[in-house]
Design a protein around this motif. Structure first.
Motif, PDB file in Angstrom:
ATOM      1  N   ASN A 759       0.855  -1.185   0.000  1.00 37.18           N
ATOM      2  CA  ASN A 759       0.000   0.000   0.000  1.00 37.18           C
ATOM      3  C   ASN A 759       0.895   1.241   0.000  1.00 37.18           C
ATOM      4  OD1 ASN A 759      -1.767   2.099   0.521  1.00 37.18           O
ATOM      5  ND2 ASN A 759      -2.922   0.986   2.085  1.00 37.18           N
ATOM      6  N   PRO A 760       0.802   2.109  -1.015  1.00 41.28           N
ATOM      7  CA  PRO A 760       1.708   3.265  -1.092  1.00 41.28           C
ATOM      8  C   PRO A 760       1.567   4.224   0.079  1.00 41.28           C
ATOM      9  CG  PRO A 760      -0.064   3.430  -2.711  1.00 41.28           C
ATOM     10  CD  PRO A 760      -0.136   2.055  -2.148  1.00 41.28           C
ATOM     11  N   VAL A 761       0.404   4.242   0.745  1.00 41.89           N
ATOM     12  CA  VAL A 761       0.210   5.141   1.883  1.00 41.89           C
ATOM     13  C   VAL A 761       1.191   4.802   3.002  1.00 41.89           C
ATOM     14  CG1 VAL A 761      -1.432   5.848   3.678  1.00 41.89           C
ATOM     15  CG2 VAL A 761      -2.220   5.524   1.324  1.00 41.89           C
ATOM     16  N   ILE A 762       1.484   3.525   3.174  1.00 43.55           N
ATOM     17  CA  ILE A 762       2.380   3.082   4.244  1.00 43.55           C
ATOM     18  C   ILE A 762       3.798   3.595   4.022  1.00 43.55           C
ATOM     19  CG2 ILE A 762       3.371   1.021   5.327  1.00 43.55           C
ATOM     20  CD1 ILE A 762       0.811  -0.440   4.724  1.00 43.55           C
ATOM     21  N   LEU A 763       4.150   3.879   2.769  1.00 48.35           N
ATOM     22  CA  LEU A 763       5.515   4.294   2.437  1.00 48.35           C
ATOM     23  C   LEU A 763       5.607   5.766   2.044  1.00 48.35           C
ATOM     24  CD1 LEU A 763       6.583   1.212   0.256  1.00 48.35           C
ATOM     25  CD2 LEU A 763       6.918   1.555   2.711  1.00 48.35           C
ATOM     26  N   THR A 764       4.566   6.541   2.255  1.00 47.71           N
ATOM     27  CA  THR A 764       4.555   7.945   1.837  1.00 47.71           C
ATOM     28  C   THR A 764       5.719   8.714   2.447  1.00 47.71           C
ATOM     29  OG1 THR A 764       2.136   7.891   1.694  1.00 47.71           O
ATOM     30  CG2 THR A 764       3.192  10.058   1.797  1.00 47.71           C
ATOM     31  N   GLY A 765       6.486   9.383   1.576  1.00 49.68           N
ATOM     32  CA  GLY A 765       7.592  10.209   2.044  1.00 49.68           C
ATOM     33  C   GLY A 765       8.902   9.484   2.264  1.00 49.68           C
ATOM     34  N   LEU A 766       8.984   8.192   1.912  1.00 46.81           N
ATOM     35  CA  LEU A 766      10.193   7.421   2.175  1.00 46.81           C
ATOM     36  C   LEU A 766      11.022   7.126   0.930  1.00 46.81           C
ATOM     37  CD1 LEU A 766       8.864   4.728   4.709  1.00 46.81           C
ATOM     38  CD2 LEU A 766       9.926   6.944   5.207  1.00 46.81           C
ATOM     39  N   SER A 767      10.497   7.447  -0.241  1.00 47.08           N
ATOM     40  CA  SER A 767      11.174   7.032  -1.470  1.00 47.08           C
ATOM     41  C   SER A 767      12.565   7.637  -1.600  1.00 47.08           C
ATOM     42  CB  SER A 767      10.323   7.406  -2.694  1.00 47.08           C
ATOM     43  OG  SER A 767      10.083   8.809  -2.709  1.00 47.08           O
ATOM     44  N   GLU A 768      12.763   8.868  -1.096  1.00 47.45           N
ATOM     45  CA  GLU A 768      14.074   9.498  -1.248  1.00 47.45           C
ATOM     46  C   GLU A 768      15.110   8.928  -0.288  1.00 47.45           C
ATOM     47  OE1 GLU A 768      11.559  11.984   1.557  1.00 47.45           O
ATOM     48  OE2 GLU A 768      11.314  10.976  -0.382  1.00 47.45           O
ATOM     49  N   TRP A 769      14.696   8.081   0.642  1.00 46.01           N
ATOM     50  CA  TRP A 769      15.634   7.507   1.604  1.00 46.01           C
ATOM     51  C   TRP A 769      16.372   6.300   1.051  1.00 46.01           C
ATOM     52  CZ3 TRP A 769      12.977   7.371   7.125  1.00 46.01           C
ATOM     53  CH2 TRP A 769      12.608   8.681   7.474  1.00 46.01           C
ATOM     54  N   SER A 770      15.806   5.664   0.059  1.00 48.12           N
ATOM     55  CA  SER A 770      16.326   4.374  -0.409  1.00 48.12           C
ATOM     56  C   SER A 770      17.585   4.550  -1.244  1.00 48.12           C
ATOM     57  CB  SER A 770      15.256   3.656  -1.237  1.00 48.12           C
ATOM     58  OG  SER A 770      15.739   2.409  -1.691  1.00 48.12           O
ATOM     59  N   GLU A 771      18.630   3.779  -0.928  1.00 49.31           N
ATOM     60  CA  GLU A 771      19.867   3.764  -1.690  1.00 49.31           C
ATOM     61  C   GLU A 771      19.992   2.516  -2.550  1.00 49.31           C
ATOM     62  OE1 GLU A 771      23.220   4.233   0.831  1.00 49.31           O
ATOM     63  OE2 GLU A 771      22.638   6.207   1.566  1.00 49.31           O
ATOM     64  N   SER A 772      19.361   1.433  -2.148  1.00 45.59           N
ATOM     65  CA  SER A 772      19.461   0.160  -2.868  1.00 45.59           C
ATOM     66  C   SER A 772      18.066  -0.279  -3.272  1.00 45.59           C
ATOM     67  CB  SER A 772      20.129  -0.914  -1.992  1.00 45.59           C
ATOM     68  OG  SER A 772      21.417  -0.496  -1.584  1.00 45.59           O
ATOM     69  N   ASP A 773      17.717  -0.023  -4.512  1.00 45.84           N
ATOM     70  CA  ASP A 773      16.367  -0.326  -4.985  1.00 45.84           C
ATOM     71  C   ASP A 773      16.081  -1.812  -4.941  1.00 45.84           C
ATOM     72  OD1 ASP A 773      13.850   0.504  -6.403  1.00 45.84           O
ATOM     73  OD2 ASP A 773      14.690  -0.842  -7.922  1.00 45.84           O
ATOM     74  N   GLU A 774      17.124  -2.656  -5.110  1.00 42.14           N
ATOM     75  CA  GLU A 774      16.895  -4.094  -5.109  1.00 42.14           C
ATOM     76  C   GLU A 774      16.418  -4.614  -3.751  1.00 42.14           C
ATOM     77  OE1 GLU A 774      19.673  -2.503  -5.725  1.00 42.14           O
ATOM     78  OE2 GLU A 774      21.472  -3.637  -5.137  1.00 42.14           O
ATOM     79  N   LEU A 775      16.605  -3.849  -2.685  1.00 41.40           N
ATOM     80  CA  LEU A 775      16.129  -4.272  -1.365  1.00 41.40           C
ATOM     81  C   LEU A 775      14.752  -3.705  -1.036  1.00 41.40           C
ATOM     82  CD1 LEU A 775      19.389  -3.880   0.777  1.00 41.40           C
ATOM     83  CD2 LEU A 775      18.486  -5.953  -0.284  1.00 41.40           C
TER      84      LEU A 775
END
Length: 803
Positions: A759-775
């Motif tokens: 559910n994208p709501v659970i992850l709102t605002g976190l996309s810029e934190w990720s360094e490793s997309d495969e995880l």
């Protein structure tokens, strides 16, 4: 100071075409000198050619840098490199290989385009710089062949199958004899040198043979080296190169014999001496250097220098004996063991110099002899026989290969793709054209025609290959191959990938906690991944059926795994494979193995310390995008490593946590965790994250999540080692806060779904934190160094149906 040259040698090229000379810059005077020989006086014209310093005194001294040879040499390198890169950028959307940009760059600088400009003629060239460019161009081709000689493995000829041999033989003989027969019918309209039988034979042979280095270069560029068609075409081309080399040697011998038959005899003797010296003296020395270089250590610099210098020595020797100068470097390269250590070191040391510094001069050399104006102005009756020979050769080559593959029942599209690949032309053909110009077989119009046909064929066929062949298509299956749908009473098949053999303990214990039993045993296909360095042909070997070359053996790791297998008895079966491939295409071997063995899971390692390891990131991301089954990425922080791999793993209690954020990946992770909790020493905490007021959910995904969670809870309701909690969050910040709140640093393993269906709501605002997309976002967060504790992480992606 002046240097005296005989006038005819300055004014006329060996092929009979007049070269441009700028009298205002180069000629000081022209005089007649009377030479008396045997009482006979002969007037002999001479030209006095002024020489200049190689370096400029500076523009502030009124000296132009374009008046000096070395300055012009540097400018030519900068100019051809810049033009090639610009053309490369323009042609890349059209799926053109680099070789096309390089040839076009050379042609642009040549007499067909910029060379027609008087200003360019006056300022951008002089006799000294042209001399240097031409010789550096020959040197570039020489080192190009040397590098590919190192990469090639002649031992693969013994392992070639009937498909490769028959395709190579038919694909060579039919075009060669057809073109030769056509050329005999057209001899009366040819130039004198071209009409000779040896000349017709060598051109016919060139049209029948496909050069291995050309295919390797293009297949690597388009990431097709270890695809099905890539393997077949490389093996076939290697056989063809053997015949092509024989053709060249026969041509050289015949050319030597045109003057005197004894020249041919001495040529053969000298060739035999050179080859014998390389085989019986140089080859053992190279093997000794390779064997005495410790694994993981560089080859001693003195050996590297001696080998590189040896390529010049071999070029000089073969040129002295009348053997083509580039053949000496090729012969030396073939004696060097390919692969790690010596082969990899030589390739690493010479590739950049060859490709970026020397080969640009090679294409300048080709471009300087390519003149479309001369071709258009020439007599078509003299040029048409060569054109007919080339067209006949290309067509017969294409259809002979295609028909052969059809009889071998190769699929239509694959057979068509292979036929196109075997018709590609490139650097080796250009080197042959230059060699034939030196031998006066070709004149400028003929040379230009062959270069033009090379550009046209490769430029048309390469995009067609990309359009016709999709190497990932076999992995697009529409059958469920995941843990969730694996029958409970059947064995679970897993592909276990190993990149670093030193960190094997964590993977072993991950298999242990996955709980193989007598009713549900594991069949593990362990594949050791090694990057292809210092050789051209990729390898994929079944260790039980094929001999692994010494430099790629991993015996110690296999012995450790076999010892563990003995402890497990019939619960776990191990099968070992070795893959040697470019890092960009390692995923193909993994996916192909998973497809053939019908596995439900691929386990990939991940280096949590060096998260920017490009090779690991490339393999993991491409497997995730193409896998025909589910994938699990294991971030091992060292928790499961033990000093004794044979010790009992079940004596220690372990606390695992599963973060259930919803979606197919989370459901797959939950089913995997359910297998683990069957181990009595595993305590599992499942935390399900729900959005406030159930905002943002896909109804179908929500129902599937509810069904899987209900199944799991009903199955483990009485299990005291299982805890289940639900957390309601409004956004990504609250999700992270909830994860931090439940983390007391005592978890041994955290399991999380990657991203599919969350559910994208659970992850709102976190996309810029990720360094490793495969995880995934959450997997990347809990595996980072900033996350409290030493818990290892298992990120799960459920199979994506693509069929």
């Amino acid at each position: 100071m002046t240097r005296v040259f005989p006038a005819p040698r300055l004014l006329q090229a060996p092929n009979g075409w007049h070269q441009h000379v700028n009298p205002s810059r180069h000629l000081v005077q022209q005089n007649i000198v009377n030479i008396t020989v045997n009482n006979l006086t002969i007037p002999f014209p001479i030209l006095c050619h002024s020489t200049q310093d190689a370096h400029s005194s500076g523009i502030f001294s009124g000296d132009s840098p374009f008046s000096h040879s070395f300055s012009l040499l540097m400018f030519n390198l900068i100019f051809i490199t810049s033009i090639t890169r610009i053309v490369r950028i323009l042609l890349k959307p059209l799926r053109q290989p680099l070789i096309i940009s390089q040839i076009i760059g050379g042609v642009i600088v040549g007499p067909s385009f910029l060379g027609r400009c008087r200003w360019f003629q006056h300022h951008m060239s002089n006799a000294s710089s042209t001399f240097l460019v031409n010789n550096l161009g020959v040197m570039g081709f020489m080192f190009f062949l040397f590098t590919y000689g190192v990469k090639m493995d002649p031992g693969l000829l013994r392992k070639s199958g009937k498909l490769h041999v028959s395709t190579a033989l038919i694909g060579i003989t039919i075009p060669t004899f057809t073109v030769f027969a056509v050329s005999l019918c057209l001899r009366k309209n040819m130039d004198k040198e071209l009409a000779k039988i040896p000349s017709l034979g060598v051109i016919s042979g060139y049209l029948g043979v496909t050069a291995f280095p050309v295919l390797y270069h293009i297949l690597k560029e388009f990431n097709l080296l270890n695809s099905d068609v890539g393997r077949v075409s490389l093996a076939t081309a290697l056989i063809g190169d053997t015949f092509g080399l024989i053709f060249i040697m026969a041509f050289e011998a015949a050319s030597q014999g045109e003057v005197k038959i004894m020249n041919t005899v001495w040529y053969v003797i000298s060739l035999a001496v050179v080859v014998s010296f390389l085989v019986f003296c140089v080859r053992p020395a190279m093997a000794w250097i390779n064997d005495n270089t410790p694994e993981g250590h560089p080859v001693h610099e003195s050996f590297v220098l001696a080998i590189i210098l040896g390529s010049f020595v071999m070029g000089f020797i073969t040129d002295m004996f009348g053997i083509a100068i580039a053949n000496g470097s090729l012969f030396l390269g073939l004696t060097i063991p390919n692969g790690p250590r010596v082969g990899a070191t030589i390739v690493e040391k010479t590739t950049t110099i060859t490709n970026e510094l020397l080969l640009p001069f090679s294409f300048l050399l080709v471009g300087s002899q390519t003149d479309f104006y001369a071709m258009s102005a020439s007599d078509w009756t003299r040029l048409s026989p060569l054109f007919v020979m080339v067209i006949t050769g290309y067509f017969t080559k294409f259809f002979s290969v295609w028909i052969t593959l059809y009889f071998w029942r190769v699929p239509f599209r694959d057979g068509l793709t292979l036929s196109l690949i075997m018709s590609l032309r490139g650097q080796i053909e250009l080197l042959l054209f230059v060699h034939w110009m030196d031998k006066s077989i070709l004149n400028v119009p003929g040379f230009t025609l062959l270069v033009l046909m090379t550009i046209i064929v490769t430029a048309i066929f390469t995009p067609l290959i990309s359009i016709l062949y999709d190497p990932s298509k076999p992995y697009m299956v529409n059958q469920r191959r995941d843990i969730q749908h694996n029958p409970p009473d059947e064995e679970l098949r897993i592909v276990l990938c190993i990149l670093d053999t030193e960190n094997i303990n964590g993977l072993i214990h991950l298999l242990d906690i996955s709980n193989p039993t007598s009713s549900n045993p594991f069949s593990i296909y362990v594949v050791r991944l090694t990057e292809l360095i210092g050789r051209a042909n990729p390898l994929f070997l079944d260790n039980e059926k094929q001999q692994v070359p010494p430099m790629y053996q991993w015996t110690n790791t296999i012995n450790i795994l076999k010892t563990h297998q003995q402890l497990k008895g019939t619960f776990m079966k191990l099968h070992f494979f070795t893959s040697v491939a470019p890092k960009q295409s390692m995923f193909r071997d993994i996916c192909e193995l998973a497809l053939e063995q019908e596995t439900s899971l691929i386990i990939l390692p991940f280096d949590s310390v060096d998260v920017r390891n490009h090779a690991v990131k490339t393999v993991n991301s491409q497997v995730l995008n193409n896998a025909p089954c589910s994938v699990a990425i294991f971030v091992d922080k060292g928790l499961f490593q033990m000093s004794n791999t044979g010790s009992s793993f079940r004596r220690t209690r372990h606390r695992f946590g599963l973060l259930f954020l919803g979606g197919g990946d989370a459901r797959e992770a939950l089913v995997f965790a359910d297998r683990m909790v069957a181990n009595e020493d595993v305590f599992l905490t499942v935390i399900r994250f729900l959005s406030h007021n159930f905002i943002g959910y896909n109804e179908l995904e929500k129902k599937l999540d509810d069904g899987t969670v209900t199944w799991f809870w009903v199955k483990n309701e009485t299990n005291q080692r299982v805890a289940y909690r639900e957390v309601v969050v409004r956004n990504g910040e609250e999700t992270i806060a909830a994860i931090q709140a439940m983390n007391d640093g005592a978890f041994d393993l955290l399991i999380v779904g990657r991203k599919q269906g969350i559910n994208p709501v659970i992850l709102t605002g976190l996309s810029e934190w990720s360094e490793s997309d495969e995880l995934g976002i959450i997997g990347d967060y809990v595996s980072s160094e900033d996350f409290f504790g030493s818990a290892s992480v298992l990120v799960v992606q459920q199979q994506i149906l693509r069929g």
